[in-house]
Design a protein around this motif. Structure first.
Motif, PDB file in Angstrom:
ATOM      1  N   ASP A 175      -1.547  -8.155 -12.878  1.00  0.00           N
ATOM      2  CA  ASP A 175      -1.404  -6.781 -13.388  1.00  0.00           C
ATOM      3  C   ASP A 175      -1.043  -6.837 -14.867  1.00  0.00           C
ATOM      4  OD1 ASP A 175      -0.937  -4.126 -13.869  1.00  0.00           O
ATOM      5  OD2 ASP A 175       0.848  -3.978 -12.590  1.00  0.00           O
ATOM      6  N   THR A 176      -2.067  -6.989 -15.715  1.00  0.00           N
ATOM      7  CA  THR A 176      -1.829  -7.189 -17.145  1.00  0.00           C
ATOM      8  C   THR A 176      -1.165  -5.986 -17.803  1.00  0.00           C
ATOM      9  OG1 THR A 176      -4.094  -6.466 -17.630  1.00  0.00           O
ATOM     10  CG2 THR A 176      -3.710  -8.834 -17.364  1.00  0.00           C
ATOM     11  N   ALA A 177      -1.294  -4.814 -17.193  1.00  0.00           N
ATOM     12  CA  ALA A 177      -0.655  -3.616 -17.762  1.00  0.00           C
ATOM     13  C   ALA A 177       0.861  -3.702 -17.697  1.00  0.00           C
ATOM     14  CB  ALA A 177      -1.146  -2.364 -17.038  1.00  0.00           C
ATOM     15  N   HIS A 178       1.368  -4.551 -16.819  1.00  0.00           N
ATOM     16  CA  HIS A 178       2.820  -4.671 -16.656  1.00  0.00           C
ATOM     17  C   HIS A 178       3.290  -6.095 -16.947  1.00  0.00           C
ATOM     18  CE1 HIS A 178       2.034  -0.926 -14.336  1.00  0.00           C
ATOM     19  NE2 HIS A 178       3.068  -0.555 -15.069  1.00  0.00           N
ATOM     20  N   LEU A 179       2.671  -6.696 -17.971  1.00  0.00           N
ATOM     21  CA  LEU A 179       3.105  -7.981 -18.499  1.00  0.00           C
ATOM     22  C   LEU A 179       3.404  -7.820 -19.982  1.00  0.00           C
ATOM     23  CD1 LEU A 179       0.417 -10.343 -16.899  1.00  0.00           C
ATOM     24  CD2 LEU A 179       2.795 -10.103 -16.159  1.00  0.00           C
ATOM     25  N   VAL A 180       4.361  -8.603 -20.479  1.00  0.00           N
ATOM     26  CA  VAL A 180       4.704  -8.557 -21.899  1.00  0.00           C
ATOM     27  C   VAL A 180       4.743  -9.989 -22.430  1.00  0.00           C
ATOM     28  CG1 VAL A 180       7.184  -8.517 -21.368  1.00  0.00           C
ATOM     29  CG2 VAL A 180       6.370  -7.758 -23.606  1.00  0.00           C
ATOM     30  N   HIS A 181       4.178 -10.193 -23.616  1.00  0.00           N
ATOM     31  CA  HIS A 181       4.145 -11.515 -24.232  1.00  0.00           C
ATOM     32  C   HIS A 181       5.458 -11.755 -24.964  1.00  0.00           C
ATOM     33  CE1 HIS A 181       2.662 -14.415 -27.481  1.00  0.00           C
ATOM     34  NE2 HIS A 181       2.595 -15.082 -26.337  1.00  0.00           N
ATOM     35  N   VAL A 182       6.160 -12.833 -24.609  1.00  0.00           N
ATOM     36  CA  VAL A 182       7.468 -13.109 -25.213  1.00  0.00           C
ATOM     37  C   VAL A 182       7.444 -14.328 -26.122  1.00  0.00           C
ATOM     38  CG1 VAL A 182       8.686 -11.990 -23.297  1.00  0.00           C
ATOM     39  CG2 VAL A 182       8.245 -14.461 -23.207  1.00  0.00           C
ATOM     40  N   GLY A 183       6.301 -14.997 -26.239  1.00  0.00           N
ATOM     41  CA  GLY A 183       6.200 -16.158 -27.123  1.00  0.00           C
ATOM     42  C   GLY A 183       5.330 -17.238 -26.508  1.00  0.00           C
ATOM     43  N   ASP A 184       5.226 -18.364 -27.201  1.00  0.00           N
ATOM     44  CA  ASP A 184       4.479 -19.521 -26.721  1.00  0.00           C
ATOM     45  C   ASP A 184       5.410 -20.731 -26.699  1.00  0.00           C
ATOM     46  OD1 ASP A 184       2.291 -17.858 -26.761  1.00  0.00           O
ATOM     47  OD2 ASP A 184       1.431 -18.721 -28.586  1.00  0.00           O
ATOM     48  N   THR A 185       5.252 -21.599 -25.707  1.00  0.00           N
ATOM     49  CA  THR A 185       6.074 -22.804 -25.678  1.00  0.00           C
ATOM     50  C   THR A 185       5.531 -23.818 -26.691  1.00  0.00           C
ATOM     51  OG1 THR A 185       4.804 -24.036 -24.014  1.00  0.00           O
ATOM     52  CG2 THR A 185       6.436 -22.433 -23.206  1.00  0.00           C
ATOM     53  N   SER A 186       6.316 -24.852 -26.934  1.00  0.00           N
ATOM     54  CA  SER A 186       5.905 -25.894 -27.879  1.00  0.00           C
ATOM     55  C   SER A 186       4.697 -26.670 -27.379  1.00  0.00           C
ATOM     56  CB  SER A 186       7.067 -26.854 -28.144  1.00  0.00           C
ATOM     57  OG  SER A 186       7.499 -27.465 -26.940  1.00  0.00           O
ATOM     58  N   ARG A 187       4.366 -26.529 -26.091  1.00  0.00           N
ATOM     59  CA  ARG A 187       3.200 -27.203 -25.518  1.00  0.00           C
ATOM     60  C   ARG A 187       1.994 -26.279 -25.452  1.00  0.00           C
ATOM     61  NH1 ARG A 187       7.827 -28.200 -23.502  1.00  0.00           N
ATOM     62  NH2 ARG A 187       8.613 -30.344 -23.519  1.00  0.00           N
ATOM     63  N   GLY A 188       2.145 -25.097 -26.035  1.00  0.00           N
ATOM     64  CA  GLY A 188       1.018 -24.183 -26.139  1.00  0.00           C
ATOM     65  C   GLY A 188       0.837 -23.230 -24.983  1.00  0.00           C
ATOM     66  N   THR A 189       1.828 -23.125 -24.089  1.00  0.00           N
ATOM     67  CA  THR A 189       1.721 -22.181 -22.984  1.00  0.00           C
ATOM     68  C   THR A 189       2.056 -20.769 -23.471  1.00  0.00           C
ATOM     69  OG1 THR A 189       2.398 -23.880 -21.392  1.00  0.00           O
ATOM     70  CG2 THR A 189       2.536 -21.580 -20.671  1.00  0.00           C
ATOM     71  N   PRO A 190       1.116 -19.826 -23.392  1.00  0.00           N
ATOM     72  CA  PRO A 190       1.425 -18.437 -23.758  1.00  0.00           C
ATOM     73  C   PRO A 190       2.274 -17.803 -22.661  1.00  0.00           C
ATOM     74  CG  PRO A 190      -0.811 -18.572 -22.914  1.00  0.00           C
ATOM     75  CD  PRO A 190      -0.275 -19.978 -22.919  1.00  0.00           C
ATOM     76  N   VAL A 191       3.436 -17.305 -22.999  1.00  0.00           N
ATOM     77  CA  VAL A 191       4.398 -16.846 -21.991  1.00  0.00           C
ATOM     78  C   VAL A 191       4.348 -15.328 -21.869  1.00  0.00           C
ATOM     79  CG1 VAL A 191       6.795 -16.878 -21.225  1.00  0.00           C
ATOM     80  CG2 VAL A 191       5.860 -18.828 -22.497  1.00  0.00           C
ATOM     81  N   TRP A 192       3.786 -14.880 -20.757  1.00  0.00           N
ATOM     82  CA  TRP A 192       3.744 -13.464 -20.406  1.00  0.00           C
ATOM     83  C   TRP A 192       4.624 -13.267 -19.174  1.00  0.00           C
ATOM     84  CZ3 TRP A 192       0.668  -9.641 -22.841  1.00  0.00           C
ATOM     85  CH2 TRP A 192      -0.179 -10.120 -23.849  1.00  0.00           C
ATOM     86  N   PHE A 193       5.601 -12.356 -19.275  1.00  0.00           N
ATOM     87  CA  PHE A 193       6.510 -12.082 -18.172  1.00  0.00           C
ATOM     88  C   PHE A 193       6.390 -10.633 -17.707  1.00  0.00           C
ATOM     89  CE2 PHE A 193       9.630 -15.614 -19.573  1.00  0.00           C
ATOM     90  CZ  PHE A 193       9.065 -16.510 -18.670  1.00  0.00           C
ATOM     91  N   ASN A 194       6.878 -10.383 -16.507  1.00  0.00           N
ATOM     92  CA  ASN A 194       6.878  -9.052 -15.910  1.00  0.00           C
ATOM     93  C   ASN A 194       7.608  -8.060 -16.813  1.00  0.00           C
ATOM     94  OD1 ASN A 194       8.289  -6.911 -14.121  1.00  0.00           O
ATOM     95  ND2 ASN A 194       6.708  -7.739 -12.781  1.00  0.00           N
ATOM     96  N   SER A 195       6.943  -6.978 -17.180  1.00  0.00           N
ATOM     97  CA  SER A 195       7.521  -6.036 -18.145  1.00  0.00           C
ATOM     98  C   SER A 195       8.677  -5.232 -17.550  1.00  0.00           C
ATOM     99  CB  SER A 195       6.446  -5.082 -18.672  1.00  0.00           C
ATOM    100  OG  SER A 195       5.865  -4.317 -17.629  1.00  0.00           O
ATOM    101  N   TYR A 196       8.649  -5.005 -16.230  1.00  0.00           N
ATOM    102  CA  TYR A 196       9.769  -4.290 -15.603  1.00  0.00           C
ATOM    103  C   TYR A 196      11.053  -5.102 -15.737  1.00  0.00           C
ATOM    104  CZ  TYR A 196       6.248  -1.318 -13.319  1.00  0.00           C
ATOM    105  OH  TYR A 196       5.209  -0.457 -13.054  1.00  0.00           O
ATOM    106  N   ALA A 197      10.940  -6.405 -15.484  1.00  0.00           N
ATOM    107  CA  ALA A 197      12.119  -7.265 -15.617  1.00  0.00           C
ATOM    108  C   ALA A 197      12.578  -7.347 -17.065  1.00  0.00           C
ATOM    109  CB  ALA A 197      11.795  -8.665 -15.088  1.00  0.00           C
ATOM    110  N   MET A 198      11.636  -7.517 -17.985  1.00  0.00           N
ATOM    111  CA  MET A 198      11.989  -7.691 -19.393  1.00  0.00           C
ATOM    112  C   MET A 198      12.547  -6.411 -20.008  1.00  0.00           C
ATOM    113  SD  MET A 198      11.553 -10.842 -19.881  1.00  0.00           S
ATOM    114  CE  MET A 198      11.928 -10.796 -21.636  1.00  0.00           C
ATOM    115  N   ALA A 199      12.262  -5.264 -19.407  1.00  0.00           N
ATOM    116  CA  ALA A 199      12.789  -4.000 -19.930  1.00  0.00           C
ATOM    117  C   ALA A 199      14.254  -3.793 -19.575  1.00  0.00           C
ATOM    118  CB  ALA A 199      11.948  -2.834 -19.408  1.00  0.00           C
ATOM    119  N   CYS A 200      14.773  -4.579 -18.626  1.00  0.00           N
ATOM    120  CA  CYS A 200      16.181  -4.456 -18.241  1.00  0.00           C
ATOM    121  C   CYS A 200      17.071  -5.090 -19.311  1.00  0.00           C
ATOM    122  CB  CYS A 200      16.418  -5.117 -16.887  1.00  0.00           C
ATOM    123  SG  CYS A 200      15.623  -4.262 -15.512  1.00  0.00           S
TER     124      CYS A 200
END
Length: 433
Positions: free
Chosen positions: A138-163
């Protein structure tokens, strides 16, 4: 001569071994712990946090709090027990039910259906607290928080990140990729996007097509050499969890100890207990390993049997023989496991498919096929042998049949050093030195 009982589904068989050949019988180490009821063990952990102030000094009235909890595939952790205690603790800190959000860390698993949430968390919590099943696609409810040093793009659940604050709750066991379950895994893959999970999980493979799996990506390894583990914790830190609750259960899935506090330190403390219980020292790898998952439900399907395979690999000599007892009444347990086992005729085709579309199920199937390329892998199971015809796995339906087959590899008398693993899904061999 000694005899050893090995469970298979709801029955058991006896394995005789000459005393001179018996290298080890792997059993969990006895650990002395206070005898507490499960809920009291959790409360005790909250009263004595590890590396952190108490929760009341971390959360404030008016803040929105997200509790990350496992999904129903991890119901053995008894989340209905520890989530109830955690919610009561938040209430005592001035956080009302209306300011608590529970997000189930499903990773790539499906959403809950029917009464699964009630079985997971209890009816009272389900009535009182808002619960969201994470959906990695569900890309509408994901938020990009950064990339790891190994190049993994980090998208997390936006409901959780909004807390305002995120709290991890989980159980801890050995994990064949991340070293240990729980901890940062509640965020990656728990509440991560599908692209994030795919990019991260491919680190279980060595760079370069044809190079197979990374030997450092394994149970109990939380060193930086396990890049799978390191990437998880780097990504999880981007969500800034404020607190963690980690439980350890016994063979009956009863909580025997809990650790709360700093999300990294409390998880590490739980890992140390798991290691002290189930990390069993061996003095040698042996030509023959006979290992049972421990019977039902630990041998419910081939997907779950990966724990048995991973542990048995730690005890067998290179090129040696493993007899794995896993009844698998529910078959493969994953369509991706089945595809890896049945759809490809060689390891190159398997690896190509795995690199193109990685999933844990595909990786499990790949590991079984890879292990059979490097060892004599005999699986005692109720599954039809024809299902494994495109691998080098040998399938038998009784222990006696498996032992007869092993004689063809090791000699008619089986006069070789032997390791017995009656609880192979949980005991991890650790070579001395």
């Amino acid at each position: 001569m000694s005899e050893h009982t090995l469970h298979y589904g709801d029955i058991s068989w006896t394995m005789p071994v000459a005393d001179k050949n018996l290298a080890a019988v792997l059993q969990s180490n006895p650990v002395t712990l206070p005898e507490l009821e499960p809920e009291e063990a959790v409360r005790e952990a909250l009263r004595h946090p590890v590396g952190s102030p108490c929760l009341k000094e971390i959360v404030r009235p008016g803040e929105k709090i997200c509790l990350l909890v496992p999904d129903v595939t991890r119901i053995w952790q008894s989340p209905a027990v520890y989530v109830k205690v955690m919610v009561a603790e938040l209430n005592a800190c001035g956080i009302p039910d209306s300011d608590i959000l529970i997000v189930t860390a499903t990773g790539t698993h499906r959403a809950h259906v029917g009464d699964e949430r009630v079985r997971l968390l209890g009816g009272d919590i389900c009535r009182r607290i808002r619960i969201i099943d994470h959906d990695c696609r569900d890309t509408a409810h994901l938020v990009h928080v950064g990339d790891t040093s190994r190049g993994t793009p980090v998208w997390f659940n936006s409901y959780a990140m909004a807390c305002d604050k995120i709290i991890i709750t989980c159980g801890v066991v050995f994990h064949f990729l991340a070293g240990y379950g729980g901890g940062g895994k509640m965020l990656l893959p728990g509440i991560a996007g599908y692209e994030t999970i795919q990019r991260h999980h491919k680190q279980a493979l060595n760079p370069g097509f044809g190079n197979g799996t990374n030997a450092e990506v394994r149970s109990a390894n939380m060193a930086d050499s396990n890049i799978f583990h390191a990437d998880i914790f780097e990504a999880a830190a981007m969500a800034r969890p404020c607190f963690g609750l980690n439980v350890v259960v016994d063979d009956d899935y009863r909580i025997i100890k809990a650790f709360a506090g700093d999300w990294i330190s409390s998880h590490a403390a739980a890992c140390r207990l798991v290691d002290s219980m189930d990390g069993v020292t061996i003095r040698e790898r042996t030509p023959l390993v006979v290992a049972s998952a421990g019977g039902y439900p630990k041998d419910i399907n081939l997907y779950q049997t990966i724990k048995l395979l991973s542990n048995a690999l730690g005890a067998v000599q290179p090129g040696g023989t493993m007899i794995l007892l896993s009844r698998c009444p529910e078959g493969f347990g994953s369509p991706d496991v089945e595809t890896q086992i049945c759809a490809y005729g060689d390891m190159r085709a398997r690896e190509q498919a795995l690199r193109e579309t990685f999933s844990i199920g595909s990786y499990v199937g790949f590991l079984f096929a890879e292990a059979a390329e490097k060892h004599h892998l005999i699986l005692v199971t109720d599954m039809d042998a024809s299902l494994f015809a495109r691998t080098r796995m040998h399938v038998c339906h009784t222990l006696d049949q498996a032992l007869e087959l092993a004689r063809g590899f090791l000699g008619p008398e089986l006069d070789v050093r032997t390791t017995i693993m009656p609880h192979g899904a949980s005991t991890l061999p650790k070579l001395a030195g």
